[in-house]
Design a protein around this motif. Sequence first.
Motif, PDB file in Angstrom:
ATOM      1  N   VAL A   1      -9.490  15.647  12.609  1.00 13.33           N
ATOM      2  CA  VAL A   1      -8.506  14.553  12.545  1.00 13.33           C
ATOM      3  C   VAL A   1      -7.954  14.434  11.138  1.00 13.33           C
ATOM      4  CG1 VAL A   1      -9.341  13.080  14.442  1.00 13.33           C
ATOM      5  CG2 VAL A   1     -10.382  12.884  12.206  1.00 13.33           C
ATOM      6  N   GLU A   2      -6.707  14.016  11.073  1.00 19.73           N
ATOM      7  CA  GLU A   2      -6.056  13.848   9.779  1.00 19.73           C
ATOM      8  C   GLU A   2      -6.029  12.360   9.446  1.00 19.73           C
ATOM      9  OE1 GLU A   2      -1.830  14.983   8.968  1.00 19.73           O
ATOM     10  OE2 GLU A   2      -2.874  16.859   8.481  1.00 19.73           O
ATOM     11  N   LEU A   3      -6.433  12.046   8.234  1.00 22.37           N
ATOM     12  CA  LEU A   3      -6.499  10.625   7.859  1.00 22.37           C
ATOM     13  C   LEU A   3      -5.574  10.363   6.672  1.00 22.37           C
ATOM     14  CD1 LEU A   3     -10.394  10.474   7.990  1.00 22.37           C
ATOM     15  CD2 LEU A   3      -8.863   9.400   9.654  1.00 22.37           C
ATOM     16  N   PRO A   4      -4.790   9.278   6.727  1.00 21.60           N
ATOM     17  CA  PRO A   4      -3.905   8.971   5.595  1.00 21.60           C
ATOM     18  C   PRO A   4      -4.699   8.546   4.359  1.00 21.60           C
ATOM     19  CG  PRO A   4      -3.516   7.468   7.473  1.00 21.60           C
ATOM     20  CD  PRO A   4      -4.711   8.279   7.798  1.00 21.60           C
ATOM     21  N   ILE A   5      -4.125   8.782   3.198  1.00 21.28           N
ATOM     22  CA  ILE A   5      -4.737   8.347   1.928  1.00 21.28           C
ATOM     23  C   ILE A   5      -3.754   7.405   1.250  1.00 21.28           C
ATOM     24  CG2 ILE A   5      -5.478   9.124  -0.366  1.00 21.28           C
ATOM     25  CD1 ILE A   5      -6.535  11.641   0.886  1.00 21.28           C
ATOM     26  N   TYR A   6      -4.260   6.313   0.688  1.00 19.75           N
ATOM     27  CA  TYR A   6      -3.396   5.364  -0.031  1.00 19.75           C
ATOM     28  C   TYR A   6      -3.764   5.314  -1.498  1.00 19.75           C
ATOM     29  CZ  TYR A   6      -2.484   3.838   4.724  1.00 19.75           C
ATOM     30  OH  TYR A   6      -2.166   3.814   6.053  1.00 19.75           O
ATOM     31  N   LYS A   7      -2.738   5.076  -2.310  1.00 17.00           N
ATOM     32  CA  LYS A   7      -2.893   4.969  -3.767  1.00 17.00           C
ATOM     33  C   LYS A   7      -2.768   3.513  -4.157  1.00 17.00           C
ATOM     34  CE  LYS A   7      -0.015   8.739  -5.551  1.00 17.00           C
ATOM     35  NZ  LYS A   7      -0.604   9.634  -6.421  1.00 17.00           N
ATOM     36  N   GLY A   8      -3.661   3.030  -4.992  1.00 10.99           N
ATOM     37  CA  GLY A   8      -3.463   1.705  -5.579  1.00 10.99           C
ATOM     38  C   GLY A   8      -2.722   1.875  -6.886  1.00 10.99           C
TER      39      GLY A   8
ATOM     40  N   MET B   1      -4.214   1.379  -9.750  1.00 14.71           N
ATOM     41  CA  MET B   1      -5.262   1.985 -10.579  1.00 14.71           C
ATOM     42  C   MET B   1      -6.472   2.215  -9.697  1.00 14.71           C
ATOM     43  SD  MET B   1      -5.331  -0.134 -14.157  1.00 14.71           S
ATOM     44  CE  MET B   1      -5.305  -1.742 -13.422  1.00 14.71           C
ATOM     45  N   GLY B   2      -7.396   3.022 -10.174  1.00 16.59           N
ATOM     46  CA  GLY B   2      -8.660   3.182  -9.457  1.00 16.59           C
ATOM     47  C   GLY B   2      -8.596   4.248  -8.387  1.00 16.59           C
ATOM     48  N   PRO B   3      -9.735   4.496  -7.737  1.00 18.88           N
ATOM     49  CA  PRO B   3      -9.795   5.566  -6.742  1.00 18.88           C
ATOM     50  C   PRO B   3      -8.846   5.324  -5.571  1.00 18.88           C
ATOM     51  CG  PRO B   3     -11.998   4.674  -7.210  1.00 18.88           C
ATOM     52  CD  PRO B   3     -11.012   3.787  -7.885  1.00 18.88           C
ATOM     53  N   GLU B   4      -8.346   6.420  -5.006  1.00 23.06           N
ATOM     54  CA  GLU B   4      -7.538   6.301  -3.791  1.00 23.06           C
ATOM     55  C   GLU B   4      -8.467   6.012  -2.620  1.00 23.06           C
ATOM     56  OE1 GLU B   4      -5.362   9.984  -3.663  1.00 23.06           O
ATOM     57  OE2 GLU B   4      -4.126   9.388  -5.375  1.00 23.06           O
ATOM     58  N   VAL B   5      -7.914   5.558  -1.503  1.00 26.57           N
ATOM     59  CA  VAL B   5      -8.762   5.246  -0.348  1.00 26.57           C
ATOM     60  C   VAL B   5      -8.301   6.052   0.870  1.00 26.57           C
ATOM     61  CG1 VAL B   5      -9.281   2.898  -1.161  1.00 26.57           C
ATOM     62  CG2 VAL B   5      -7.371   3.244   0.402  1.00 26.57           C
ATOM     63  N   ILE B   6      -9.279   6.441   1.686  1.00 27.22           N
ATOM     64  CA  ILE B   6      -8.963   7.136   2.944  1.00 27.22           C
ATOM     65  C   ILE B   6      -8.913   6.077   4.039  1.00 27.22           C
ATOM     66  CG2 ILE B   6      -9.738   8.910   4.572  1.00 27.22           C
ATOM     67  CD1 ILE B   6     -11.333  10.166   2.248  1.00 27.22           C
ATOM     68  N   ASP B   7      -7.837   6.042   4.785  1.00 26.32           N
ATOM     69  CA  ASP B   7      -7.680   5.030   5.847  1.00 26.32           C
ATOM     70  C   ASP B   7      -8.404   5.510   7.115  1.00 26.32           C
ATOM     71  OD1 ASP B   7      -6.891   3.318   7.807  1.00 26.32           O
ATOM     72  OD2 ASP B   7      -4.729   3.464   7.405  1.00 26.32           O
ATOM     73  N   ILE B   8      -9.508   4.828   7.428  1.00 21.10           N
ATOM     74  CA  ILE B   8     -10.290   5.257   8.603  1.00 21.10           C
ATOM     75  C   ILE B   8     -10.125   4.281   9.771  1.00 21.10           C
ATOM     76  CG2 ILE B   8     -12.033   6.581   7.321  1.00 21.10           C
ATOM     77  CD1 ILE B   8     -13.830   4.003   7.655  1.00 21.10           C
TER      78      ILE B   8
ATOM     79  N   MET C   1       0.848  -1.190   0.000  1.00 22.93           N
ATOM     80  CA  MET C   1       0.000   0.000   0.000  1.00 22.93           C
ATOM     81  C   MET C   1       0.889   1.247   0.000  1.00 22.93           C
ATOM     82  SD  MET C   1      -3.468  -0.050   2.217  1.00 22.93           S
ATOM     83  CE  MET C   1      -2.703  -0.345   3.765  1.00 22.93           C
ATOM     84  N   LYS C   2       0.663   2.138  -0.969  1.00 20.15           N
ATOM     85  CA  LYS C   2       1.527   3.312  -1.060  1.00 20.15           C
ATOM     86  C   LYS C   2       0.781   4.540  -0.536  1.00 20.15           C
ATOM     87  CE  LYS C   2       4.339   5.490  -4.514  1.00 20.15           C
ATOM     88  NZ  LYS C   2       3.837   6.205  -5.646  1.00 20.15           N
ATOM     89  N   ALA C   3       1.379   5.216   0.452  1.00 17.12           N
ATOM     90  CA  ALA C   3       0.714   6.396   1.015  1.00 17.12           C
ATOM     91  C   ALA C   3       0.800   7.547   0.010  1.00 17.12           C
ATOM     92  CB  ALA C   3       1.376   6.783   2.319  1.00 17.12           C
ATOM     93  N   SER C   4      -0.281   8.303  -0.095  1.00 13.54           N
ATOM     94  CA  SER C   4      -0.286   9.475  -0.973  1.00 13.54           C
ATOM     95  C   SER C   4       0.273  10.670  -0.190  1.00 13.54           C
ATOM     96  CB  SER C   4      -1.731   9.728  -1.414  1.00 13.54           C
ATOM     97  OG  SER C   4      -1.908  11.049  -1.775  1.00 13.54           O
ATOM     98  N   ASP C   5       0.782  11.685  -0.904  1.00  8.42           N
ATOM     99  CA  ASP C   5       1.281  12.881  -0.213  1.00  8.42           C
ATOM    100  C   ASP C   5       0.117  13.660   0.386  1.00  8.42           C
ATOM    101  OD1 ASP C   5       3.742  12.162  -1.035  1.00  8.42           O
ATOM    102  OD2 ASP C   5       3.723  13.427  -2.845  1.00  8.42           O
ATOM    103  N   THR C   6      -1.053  13.512  -0.249  1.00  3.13           N
ATOM    104  CA  THR C   6      -2.240  14.229   0.239  1.00  3.13           C
ATOM    105  C   THR C   6      -2.804  13.515   1.465  1.00  3.13           C
ATOM    106  OG1 THR C   6      -2.706  14.498  -2.092  1.00  3.13           O
ATOM    107  CG2 THR C   6      -4.424  15.227  -0.568  1.00  3.13           C
ATOM    108  N   LYS C   7      -3.345  14.266   2.389  1.00  3.41           N
ATOM    109  CA  LYS C   7      -4.025  13.669   3.542  1.00  3.41           C
ATOM    110  C   LYS C   7      -5.444  14.226   3.590  1.00  3.41           C
ATOM    111  CE  LYS C   7      -0.335  12.389   6.683  1.00  3.41           C
ATOM    112  NZ  LYS C   7       0.287  11.642   5.649  1.00  3.41           N
ATOM    113  N   ALA C   8      -6.357  13.485   4.195  1.00  2.00           N
ATOM    114  CA  ALA C   8      -7.731  13.980   4.342  1.00  2.00           C
ATOM    115  C   ALA C   8      -7.891  14.542   5.740  1.00  2.00           C
ATOM    116  CB  ALA C   8      -8.715  12.848   4.118  1.00  2.00           C
TER     117      ALA C   8
END
Length: 436
Positions: free
Chosen positions: A19-26, A28-35, A1-8
């Motif tokens: 709260v700050e939540l990490p975002i991961y990049k796959g 392909m396809g939409p990124e996901v917010i780690d909750i 799982m690769k963390a994105s530079d952007t955070k939510a």
Amino acid sequence: MKASDTKATLSFSNGGQSVELPIYKGTMGPEVIDIRKLYAQTGMFTYDPGFMSTASCESAITYIDGDKGELLYRGYPIEQLATNCDFLETCHLLLYGELPNEGEKAAFTKLVTNHTMVNEQMQFFLRGFRRDAHPMAIMTGLVGALSAFYHDSTDINNPKHREIAAIRLIAKMPTLVAMAYKYTIGQPYMYPKNDLSYAGNFLHMMFATPCEEYKVSPVLERALDRIFILHADHEQNASTSTVRLCGSSGTNPFAAIAAGVACLWGPAHGGANEAALNMLYDIQKAGGVDKIGEFIKQVKDKSSNVKLMGFGHRVYKNYDPRAKLMQETCREVLGELGLENDPLFKLAMALEKIALEDEYFVSRKLYPNVDFYSGIVQRAIGIPVPLFTAIFALARTVGWIAQLNEMIGDPEYKIGRPRQLFEGSPKRDVQPISKR
Ligand code: ACO
């Protein structure tokens, strides 16, 4: 799982701490917010019935782009697999990540072929069912019962056991489906024949009798093989998620796959091909093509609860790529059998044309899914309607087991345990029965 530079950042209108939540990049396809830490950080859960916006796992097996109408197994487009590969090559790809070379293909085919027989005792188990039992009722029981016969492959934490269970399930499903069929029509079971292909062997076990030679038609064999390829996996759909959730408790693979079979049975999922064909029969009986307008009117009337079966999909908001391939196979099979003027096929084509032009379906992005045509193909092959979903289960078994093994092999996996928004009564006291 690769963390994105952007955070939510999640903020609250009542001034609560954001709260700050990490975002991961796959890949392909939409990124996901780690909750995952959301509850610990805020005391709140997320609410997402039907998983409309929730990725339940990481996976490297199947990718769908619903807007483009694209389906990839391990990166390969379904169109290329359906035209260049057979089902067992596809199974190898889904299970191990790569298409086999010639040597690997021969070894894998031999391995699967050597496991096609089932314990003879299964026959007696089958006898407990009524002859008119639905094949999916039988399959749910038979697949679960495999765990009582193959004790040497039930330890889900042992990679060797997982591998043997995978091969056994892929190899034995056609035998079990054919046995369920033969049982309901009162014919003797046909043992598998090792010189036939996977699809050819299934046709043999279904339609041969001990009294005469059965010749497998190459066109029907190819059509069935294509049905198997198209249904082999479809990422985190309802039955696959069921298999993952069931398997997450550490239960044995046969029990987890039986749970998948049970889920697939529903008419909103695998039961849709049966429902689609029954719908065509009903329209045919009511008057055929002339009655389509009336039927579409009923479908659009929400109070009627009538749906155009074989249309619409949670993920595809474009033509299901499998439906195109199935339509092609449908023409080939009907041509081979001299059924080009099959009234049901003509009705399906007319219904599809009208629906694709109708504002109701266009605005909701409702397109034909794979089930719209697969029922017509299976009926032409001679497969009875109640068996359609069992054939879907046969084909999907490789996807289920690949997904299950991927989950168990992931060191981060945990038992699945969703939470809830409680809407019931607050705490109260039990009253004596005379006062209730
Ligand atoms: N006929 C008529 N209307 C439909 C259909 C349909 N087949 N499918 C969806 N709609 C309508 C819904 O009523 C809804 O309308 P609204 O916005 O006015 O309320 C809108 O289209 C959106 O549909 P949803 O139900 O929200 O879509 P969802 O993603 O929840 O459902 C599903 C997808 C279950 C597949 C649905 O399209 C359906 O029931 N189709 C028929 C059954 C079918 O063919 N299933 C096979 C799925 S593929 C497979 O399992 C291999």
